[in-house]
Design a protein around this motif. Structure first.
Motif, PDB file in Angstrom:
ATOM      1  N   ALA A 111       1.004  -1.306   0.473  1.00  0.00           N
ATOM      2  CA  ALA A 111       0.048  -0.176   0.315  1.00  0.00           C
ATOM      3  C   ALA A 111       0.806   1.284  -0.052  1.00  0.00           C
ATOM      4  O   ALA A 111       1.973   1.326   1.232  1.00  0.00           O
ATOM      5  CB  ALA A 111      -0.615  -0.149   1.536  1.00  0.00           C
ATOM      6  N   GLY A 112       0.764   2.114  -0.737  1.00  0.00           N
ATOM      7  CA  GLY A 112       1.432   3.238  -0.897  1.00  0.00           C
ATOM      8  C   GLY A 112       3.011   2.828  -1.445  1.00  0.00           C
ATOM      9  O   GLY A 112       3.124   4.503  -1.539  1.00  0.00           O
ATOM     10  N   GLU A 113       3.277   1.943  -1.584  1.00  0.00           N
ATOM     11  CA  GLU A 113       4.648   1.647  -2.276  1.00  0.00           C
ATOM     12  C   GLU A 113       4.567   2.820  -3.921  1.00  0.00           C
ATOM     13  O   GLU A 113       3.985   1.715  -4.588  1.00  0.00           O
ATOM     14  CB  GLU A 113       4.808   0.608  -2.383  1.00  0.00           C
ATOM     15  N   ASP A 114       5.729   3.014  -4.353  1.00  0.00           N
ATOM     16  CA  ASP A 114       6.555   3.355  -5.079  1.00  0.00           C
ATOM     17  C   ASP A 114       7.098   2.461  -6.141  1.00  0.00           C
ATOM     18  O   ASP A 114       8.150   1.810  -5.779  1.00  0.00           O
ATOM     19  CB  ASP A 114       7.630   4.534  -5.412  1.00  0.00           C
ATOM     20  N   TYR A 115       5.757   1.869  -7.060  1.00  0.00           N
ATOM     21  CA  TYR A 115       6.688   0.599  -7.996  1.00  0.00           C
ATOM     22  C   TYR A 115       7.865   0.753  -8.853  1.00  0.00           C
ATOM     23  O   TYR A 115       8.844   0.745  -8.461  1.00  0.00           O
ATOM     24  CB  TYR A 115       4.906  -0.123  -8.764  1.00  0.00           C
ATOM     25  N   PRO A 116       7.725   2.227  -9.228  1.00  0.00           N
ATOM     26  CA  PRO A 116       8.785   2.279 -10.390  1.00  0.00           C
ATOM     27  C   PRO A 116      10.180   1.935  -9.617  1.00  0.00           C
ATOM     28  O   PRO A 116      11.004   1.699  -9.789  1.00  0.00           O
ATOM     29  CB  PRO A 116       8.836   3.128 -10.777  1.00  0.00           C
ATOM     30  N   ALA A 117       9.744   3.239  -8.049  1.00  0.00           N
ATOM     31  CA  ALA A 117      11.132   2.544  -7.074  1.00  0.00           C
ATOM     32  C   ALA A 117      11.899   1.650  -6.695  1.00  0.00           C
ATOM     33  O   ALA A 117      12.912   0.945  -6.520  1.00  0.00           O
ATOM     34  CB  ALA A 117      10.852   3.473  -6.099  1.00  0.00           C
ATOM     35  N   LEU A 118      10.598   0.427  -6.329  1.00  0.00           N
ATOM     36  CA  LEU A 118      11.030  -0.654  -5.939  1.00  0.00           C
ATOM     37  C   LEU A 118      11.800  -1.555  -7.170  1.00  0.00           C
ATOM     38  O   LEU A 118      12.539  -2.462  -6.975  1.00  0.00           O
ATOM     39  CB  LEU A 118       9.747  -1.360  -5.271  1.00  0.00           C
ATOM     40  N   THR A 119      11.599  -1.195  -8.692  1.00  0.00           N
ATOM     41  CA  THR A 119      12.607  -1.465  -9.663  1.00  0.00           C
ATOM     42  C   THR A 119      13.493  -1.459  -9.954  1.00  0.00           C
ATOM     43  O   THR A 119      14.179  -2.462 -10.233  1.00  0.00           O
ATOM     44  CB  THR A 119      11.230  -1.689 -10.626  1.00  0.00           C
ATOM     45  N   ILE A 149      -1.099   5.552 -15.562  1.00  0.00           N
ATOM     46  CA  ILE A 149      -0.108   4.533 -15.237  1.00  0.00           C
ATOM     47  C   ILE A 149       0.892   4.478 -14.154  1.00  0.00           C
ATOM     48  O   ILE A 149       1.539   3.773 -12.830  1.00  0.00           O
ATOM     49  CB  ILE A 149      -1.016   2.667 -16.255  1.00  0.00           C
ATOM     50  N   THR A 150       1.822   5.072 -14.359  1.00  0.00           N
ATOM     51  CA  THR A 150       3.238   5.300 -14.440  1.00  0.00           C
ATOM     52  C   THR A 150       3.594   5.897 -12.720  1.00  0.00           C
ATOM     53  O   THR A 150       3.962   5.829 -12.630  1.00  0.00           O
ATOM     54  CB  THR A 150       3.998   5.692 -15.457  1.00  0.00           C
ATOM     55  N   MET A 151       2.496   6.836 -12.525  1.00  0.00           N
ATOM     56  CA  MET A 151       2.867   7.370 -10.941  1.00  0.00           C
ATOM     57  C   MET A 151       1.916   6.830 -10.256  1.00  0.00           C
ATOM     58  O   MET A 151       1.830   7.402  -9.484  1.00  0.00           O
ATOM     59  CB  MET A 151       2.394   8.557 -11.667  1.00  0.00           C
ATOM     60  N   ALA A 152       0.437   5.868 -10.689  1.00  0.00           N
ATOM     61  CA  ALA A 152      -0.095   5.326  -9.420  1.00  0.00           C
ATOM     62  C   ALA A 152       0.966   4.663  -8.774  1.00  0.00           C
ATOM     63  O   ALA A 152       1.066   4.502  -8.949  1.00  0.00           O
ATOM     64  CB  ALA A 152      -0.943   3.935 -10.434  1.00  0.00           C
ATOM     65  N   LYS A 153      -0.032   4.790  -7.419  1.00  0.00           N
ATOM     66  CA  LYS A 153       0.408   3.664  -6.253  1.00  0.00           C
ATOM     67  C   LYS A 153      -0.975   3.387  -5.559  1.00  0.00           C
ATOM     68  O   LYS A 153      -2.104   3.815  -5.822  1.00  0.00           O
ATOM     69  CB  LYS A 153       0.512   5.007  -5.456  1.00  0.00           C
TER      70      LYS A 153
END
Length: 260
Positions: A127-135, A188-192
């Motif tokens: 929840a609330g995680e920045d997926y691009p940052a995770l990648t 979508i690229t900015m969605a959390k």
């Protein structure tokens, strides 16, 4: 005072029965109750037809299957599409996603009708995680280099799609799949996600070991973090097309249905 042997034996038998009974009860609890409804959620660069090889396998087992057509314009729009599909189900439902669809079911999966979640080479942010940052914590998967933008919408180039997205499909089949690719909205690229349904619901995950769209190590990390029952398939990103039987078997397991 010494116990007589018959009494000792009886006590031992009672103890063994208690342990065995507990073990059997635990096993019964681990096995999901049978579910008849399955809702399938596609990812980016695709549409609902990407499940066409999995659907007949599930239907042959007597399951009621719905493949959602996500607009892939924004996370909110895709979540709304899944919620509409869930509202039409007549009971407990297994919610399944491929790729980006994992974000959608992580958000929509808190619906009380959802009995379990199945992720197929899918995103599973917290929840609330920045997926691009995770990648970025893992080596970059090559497919992203083929993303081509036109205004606020993007598609994969044919070369990236055939080689990096659907690399284990015959070229003619990969090109046909490319032809139904839907554009992705920039939103979508900015969605959390605001929730992570996998923290509340039993979860299953299929890792694609030859994935060039999501790093397989990232998939393993997400599957382990959610405590998912996990399988690994020697597949490109599109295991739902190249390994439909194995993917269907994982869904059947989540639905508490026999796989043979």
């Amino acid at each position: 005072m010494k116990f007589q042997r018959p009494l000792v034996a009886a006590l031992a038998a009672i103890s063994a029965f208690g342990v065995l009974g507990f073990s059997q009860a635990a096993s019964a609890q681990d096995k999901p109750a049978p579910v008849k409804n399955v809702v399938l959620v596609h990812g980016l660069y695709a549409d609902g037809s990407s499940w066409e090889k999995v659907i007949p396998i599930l239907q042959a087992k007597g399951l009621h299957v719905t493949s959602v057509q996500n607009p892939t314009t924004s996370l909110d729009a895709d979540v709304d599409a899944v919620k509409r599909a869930l509202a039409l189900q007549d009971g407990p439902t297994v919610l399944v996603a491929h790729s980006y669809g994992g974000m959608v079911i992580s958000e929509a999966g808190v619906d009380p009708k959802v009995s379990s979640l199945v992720y197929i080479a899918a995103r599973a942010p917290d929840a609330g995680e920045d997926y691009p940052a995770l990648t970025k914590k893992f080596p970059t998967a090559p497919a992203g280099a083929g993303l081509q933008w036109s205004g606020d919408y993007a598609k994969l180039s044919e070369q990236a799609f055939v080689k990096d997205f659907a690399g284990d499909l015959p070229v003619d089949q990969a090109r046909a799949y490319y032809a139904v690719q839907q554009p992705m909205g920039r939103a979508i690229t900015m969605a959390k996600t605001t929730v992570a349904a996998w923290r509340q619901k039993p979860s299953y995950y299929a890792v694609s070991t030859e994935d060039r769209t999501i790093n397989p190590e990232l998939e393993r990390f997400m599957a382990k973090r959610m405590g998912a029952k996990t399988i690994e398939l020697p597949s490109s990103h599109v295991s739902l097309i190249s390994h439909p039987q194995e993917v269907a078997n994982l869904i059947l397991q989540a639905a508490g249905q026999p796989t043979n």
